[in-house]
Write a protein that holds these residues in place. Structure first.
Motif, PDB file in Angstrom:
ATOM      1  N   GLY A  10      -2.843   5.213  -4.423  1.00 25.26           N
ATOM      2  CA  GLY A  10      -2.069   5.417  -5.635  1.00 25.26           C
ATOM      3  C   GLY A  10      -1.167   4.213  -5.805  1.00 25.26           C
ATOM      4  O   GLY A  10      -0.332   3.942  -4.938  1.00 25.26           O
ATOM      5  N   THR A  12       0.961   1.694  -8.818  1.00 22.61           N
ATOM      6  CA  THR A  12       1.409   1.502 -10.194  1.00 22.61           C
ATOM      7  C   THR A  12       1.355   0.038 -10.608  1.00 22.61           C
ATOM      8  O   THR A  12       0.911  -0.295 -11.702  1.00 22.61           O
ATOM      9  CB  THR A  12       2.841   2.045 -10.372  1.00 22.61           C
ATOM     10  OG1 THR A  12       2.828   3.445 -10.075  1.00 22.61           O
ATOM     11  CG2 THR A  12       3.350   1.833 -11.785  1.00 22.61           C
ATOM     12  N   GLY A  55      -0.174   5.309  -0.626  1.00 25.67           N
ATOM     13  CA  GLY A  55       0.591   5.444  -1.855  1.00 25.67           C
ATOM     14  C   GLY A  55       1.819   4.567  -1.836  1.00 25.67           C
ATOM     15  O   GLY A  55       2.452   4.387  -0.789  1.00 25.67           O
ATOM     16  N   TYR A  58       8.167   5.222  -4.495  1.00 28.46           N
ATOM     17  CA  TYR A  58       9.076   5.011  -5.624  1.00 28.46           C
ATOM     18  C   TYR A  58      10.195   6.028  -5.489  1.00 28.46           C
ATOM     19  O   TYR A  58       9.938   7.234  -5.558  1.00 28.46           O
ATOM     20  CB  TYR A  58       8.333   5.178  -6.964  1.00 28.46           C
ATOM     21  CG  TYR A  58       7.209   4.178  -7.108  1.00 28.46           C
ATOM     22  CD1 TYR A  58       7.452   2.919  -7.648  1.00 28.46           C
ATOM     23  CD2 TYR A  58       5.928   4.472  -6.661  1.00 28.46           C
ATOM     24  CE1 TYR A  58       6.437   1.984  -7.756  1.00 28.46           C
ATOM     25  CE2 TYR A  58       4.903   3.546  -6.760  1.00 28.46           C
ATOM     26  CZ  TYR A  58       5.164   2.305  -7.306  1.00 28.46           C
ATOM     27  OH  TYR A  58       4.157   1.376  -7.403  1.00 28.46           O
ATOM     28  N   ARG A  61       9.447   8.737  -3.045  1.00 27.57           N
ATOM     29  CA  ARG A  61       8.292   9.609  -3.299  1.00 27.57           C
ATOM     30  C   ARG A  61       7.034   8.772  -3.419  1.00 27.57           C
ATOM     31  O   ARG A  61       7.059   7.672  -3.968  1.00 27.57           O
ATOM     32  CB  ARG A  61       8.488  10.399  -4.598  1.00 27.57           C
ATOM     33  CG  ARG A  61       9.630  11.391  -4.516  1.00 27.57           C
ATOM     34  CD  ARG A  61       9.732  12.207  -5.766  1.00 27.57           C
ATOM     35  NE  ARG A  61       8.557  13.086  -5.869  1.00 27.57           N
ATOM     36  CZ  ARG A  61       8.215  13.719  -6.983  1.00 27.57           C
ATOM     37  NH1 ARG A  61       8.909  13.575  -8.086  1.00 27.57           N
ATOM     38  NH2 ARG A  61       7.163  14.504  -6.993  1.00 27.57           N
ATOM     39  N   TRP A  62       5.922   9.348  -2.942  1.00 27.29           N
ATOM     40  CA  TRP A  62       4.636   8.692  -3.091  1.00 27.29           C
ATOM     41  C   TRP A  62       4.267   8.588  -4.558  1.00 27.29           C
ATOM     42  O   TRP A  62       4.621   9.467  -5.359  1.00 27.29           O
ATOM     43  CB  TRP A  62       3.576   9.517  -2.386  1.00 27.29           C
ATOM     44  CG  TRP A  62       2.906   8.854  -1.232  1.00 27.29           C
ATOM     45  CD1 TRP A  62       3.210   7.670  -0.660  1.00 27.29           C
ATOM     46  CD2 TRP A  62       1.803   9.381  -0.503  1.00 27.29           C
ATOM     47  NE1 TRP A  62       2.368   7.414   0.382  1.00 27.29           N
ATOM     48  CE2 TRP A  62       1.498   8.448   0.503  1.00 27.29           C
ATOM     49  CE3 TRP A  62       1.054  10.543  -0.604  1.00 27.29           C
ATOM     50  CZ2 TRP A  62       0.463   8.638   1.403  1.00 27.29           C
ATOM     51  CZ3 TRP A  62       0.028  10.735   0.291  1.00 27.29           C
ATOM     52  CH2 TRP A  62      -0.273   9.795   1.289  1.00 27.29           C
ATOM     53  N   GLN A  63       3.542   7.580  -4.906  1.00 23.10           N
ATOM     54  CA  GLN A  63       3.065   7.396  -6.273  1.00 23.10           C
ATOM     55  C   GLN A  63       2.261   8.637  -6.690  1.00 23.10           C
ATOM     56  O   GLN A  63       1.575   9.252  -5.879  1.00 23.10           O
ATOM     57  CB  GLN A  63       2.204   6.123  -6.329  1.00 23.10           C
ATOM     58  CG  GLN A  63       1.926   5.600  -7.703  1.00 23.10           C
ATOM     59  CD  GLN A  63       0.647   6.144  -8.299  1.00 23.10           C
ATOM     60  OE1 GLN A  63      -0.086   6.916  -7.695  1.00 23.10           O
ATOM     61  NE2 GLN A  63       0.373   5.745  -9.525  1.00 23.10           N
ATOM     62  N   ARG A  64       2.379   8.994  -7.942  1.00 23.37           N
ATOM     63  CA  ARG A  64       1.817  10.241  -8.483  1.00 23.37           C
ATOM     64  C   ARG A  64       0.342  10.454  -8.141  1.00 23.37           C
ATOM     65  O   ARG A  64      -0.062  11.558  -7.758  1.00 23.37           O
ATOM     66  CB  ARG A  64       2.029  10.273  -9.995  1.00 23.37           C
ATOM     67  CG  ARG A  64       1.487  11.533 -10.647  1.00 23.37           C
ATOM     68  CD  ARG A  64       1.602  11.490 -12.150  1.00 23.37           C
ATOM     69  NE  ARG A  64       0.734  10.423 -12.637  1.00 23.37           N
ATOM     70  CZ  ARG A  64       0.990   9.667 -13.692  1.00 23.37           C
ATOM     71  NH1 ARG A  64       2.073   9.848 -14.394  1.00 23.37           N
ATOM     72  NH2 ARG A  64       0.148   8.730 -14.061  1.00 23.37           N
ATOM     73  N   ASP A  65      -0.494   9.443  -8.287  1.00 21.40           N
ATOM     74  CA  ASP A  65      -1.930   9.629  -8.033  1.00 21.40           C
ATOM     75  C   ASP A  65      -2.201   9.970  -6.570  1.00 21.40           C
ATOM     76  O   ASP A  65      -3.094  10.773  -6.270  1.00 21.40           O
ATOM     77  CB  ASP A  65      -2.720   8.387  -8.436  1.00 21.40           C
ATOM     78  CG  ASP A  65      -2.688   8.139  -9.934  1.00 21.40           C
ATOM     79  OD1 ASP A  65      -2.474   9.090 -10.707  1.00 21.40           O
ATOM     80  OD2 ASP A  65      -2.861   6.962 -10.331  1.00 21.40           O
ATOM     81  N   ARG A  67      -0.072  11.562  -4.529  1.00 23.13           N
ATOM     82  CA  ARG A  67       0.390  12.949  -4.350  1.00 23.13           C
ATOM     83  C   ARG A  67      -0.642  13.937  -4.886  1.00 23.13           C
ATOM     84  O   ARG A  67      -0.970  14.929  -4.233  1.00 23.13           O
ATOM     85  CB  ARG A  67       1.719  13.182  -5.073  1.00 23.13           C
ATOM     86  CG  ARG A  67       2.900  12.496  -4.465  1.00 23.13           C
ATOM     87  CD  ARG A  67       4.237  12.999  -5.025  1.00 23.13           C
ATOM     88  NE  ARG A  67       4.285  13.272  -6.445  1.00 23.13           N
ATOM     89  CZ  ARG A  67       4.728  12.420  -7.376  1.00 23.13           C
ATOM     90  NH1 ARG A  67       5.160  11.220  -7.031  1.00 23.13           N
ATOM     91  NH2 ARG A  67       4.742  12.763  -8.645  1.00 23.13           N
ATOM     92  N   ARG A  68      -1.137  13.664  -6.076  1.00 29.07           N
ATOM     93  CA  ARG A  68      -2.119  14.574  -6.692  1.00 29.07           C
ATOM     94  C   ARG A  68      -3.414  14.622  -5.884  1.00 29.07           C
ATOM     95  O   ARG A  68      -4.019  15.685  -5.728  1.00 29.07           O
ATOM     96  CB  ARG A  68      -2.410  14.148  -8.128  1.00 29.07           C
ATOM     97  CG  ARG A  68      -1.254  14.432  -9.051  1.00 29.07           C
ATOM     98  CD  ARG A  68      -1.558  13.988 -10.459  1.00 29.07           C
ATOM     99  NE  ARG A  68      -0.465  14.352 -11.361  1.00 29.07           N
ATOM    100  CZ  ARG A  68      -0.384  13.959 -12.611  1.00 29.07           C
ATOM    101  NH1 ARG A  68      -1.339  13.210 -13.142  1.00 29.07           N
ATOM    102  NH2 ARG A  68       0.636  14.323 -13.357  1.00 29.07           N
ATOM    103  N   ARG A  71      -2.895  16.779  -2.805  1.00 28.25           N
ATOM    104  CA  ARG A  71      -2.820  18.201  -3.172  1.00 28.25           C
ATOM    105  C   ARG A  71      -4.207  18.731  -3.576  1.00 28.25           C
ATOM    106  O   ARG A  71      -4.641  19.782  -3.127  1.00 28.25           O
ATOM    107  CB  ARG A  71      -1.809  18.381  -4.301  1.00 28.25           C
ATOM    108  CG  ARG A  71      -1.526  19.817  -4.679  1.00 28.25           C
ATOM    109  CD  ARG A  71      -0.374  19.969  -5.662  1.00 28.25           C
ATOM    110  NE  ARG A  71      -0.370  19.012  -6.755  1.00 28.25           N
ATOM    111  CZ  ARG A  71       0.518  18.024  -6.902  1.00 28.25           C
ATOM    112  NH1 ARG A  71       1.487  17.853  -6.033  1.00 28.25           N
ATOM    113  NH2 ARG A  71       0.453  17.204  -7.936  1.00 28.25           N
TER     114      ARG A  71
END
Length: 167
Positions: A10, A12, A55, A58, A61-65, A67-68, A71
């Motif tokens: 992930g 950005t 990831g 930021y 927190r890990w970058q959104r992709d 994390r998703r 999960r």
């Protein structure tokens, strides 16, 4: 191990993607079949015998992709060898000492029974996405703090673990 290793990431602004590419290069040189892909573009992990997931960090927190991905594929990841990496500190600290995973990443470590996690330095420079990222770069606090020798050494240990001691 004869199965393909997925290196998913992930990213950005591209720094974590470049780290993932380097990890993939080292795993390939070590004789493994590797597929390096954006975490957002991986629909299924069942074809892979092992996964390396990275990831960018930021605000802790890990970058959104990333994390998703963790999960969405939680059950499948728990059934195969997994290694995790984070990238982000905009200083040399990641090359100087072991930085523990951020709390959300620690949960992913525990849920997937990951074999390891490492934090690498990050890169934030040039034209970047995000207001906060632009503020960091414009204030002169950005830069490239990735240590590609450290990245390659870590990837080689992953390859060694996958191949086993007899190879």
């Amino acid at each position: 191990m004869n199965e393909t290793v997925l290196v998913a990431y992930g990213s950005t602004n591209g720094s974590t993607a470049e780290i993932a590419e380097r990890v993939g290069e080292v795993l390939s040189k070590e004789g493994l079949t590797v597929d390096v892909r954006s975490a957002a573009r991986v629909a299924d992990v069942t074809p892979y015998g092992a996964v390396v997931l990275g990831g960018g960090l930021y605000a802790g927190r890990w970058q959104r992709d990333a994390r998703r991905f963790a999960r969405r594929h939680r059950k499948a990841l728990a059934e195969r060898p997994v290694w995790l990496f984070s990238s982000g500190p905009l200083d040399p600290s990641a090359s100087e000492r072991d930085i523990p995973p951020a709390p959300g990443v620690r949960r992913v470590v525990n849920r997937t029974d990951a074999r390891g996690h490492i934090t690498f330095g990050g890169r934030l420079e040039g034209e970047v996405k995000g207001r906060v990222a632009r503020m960091i770069v414009n204030s002169g606090k950005g830069g490239d703090f990735r240590d590609f020798e450290q990245i390659a050494a870590w990837a080689a240990t992953v390859a060694h673990d996958l191949r086993g001691p007899d190879v």
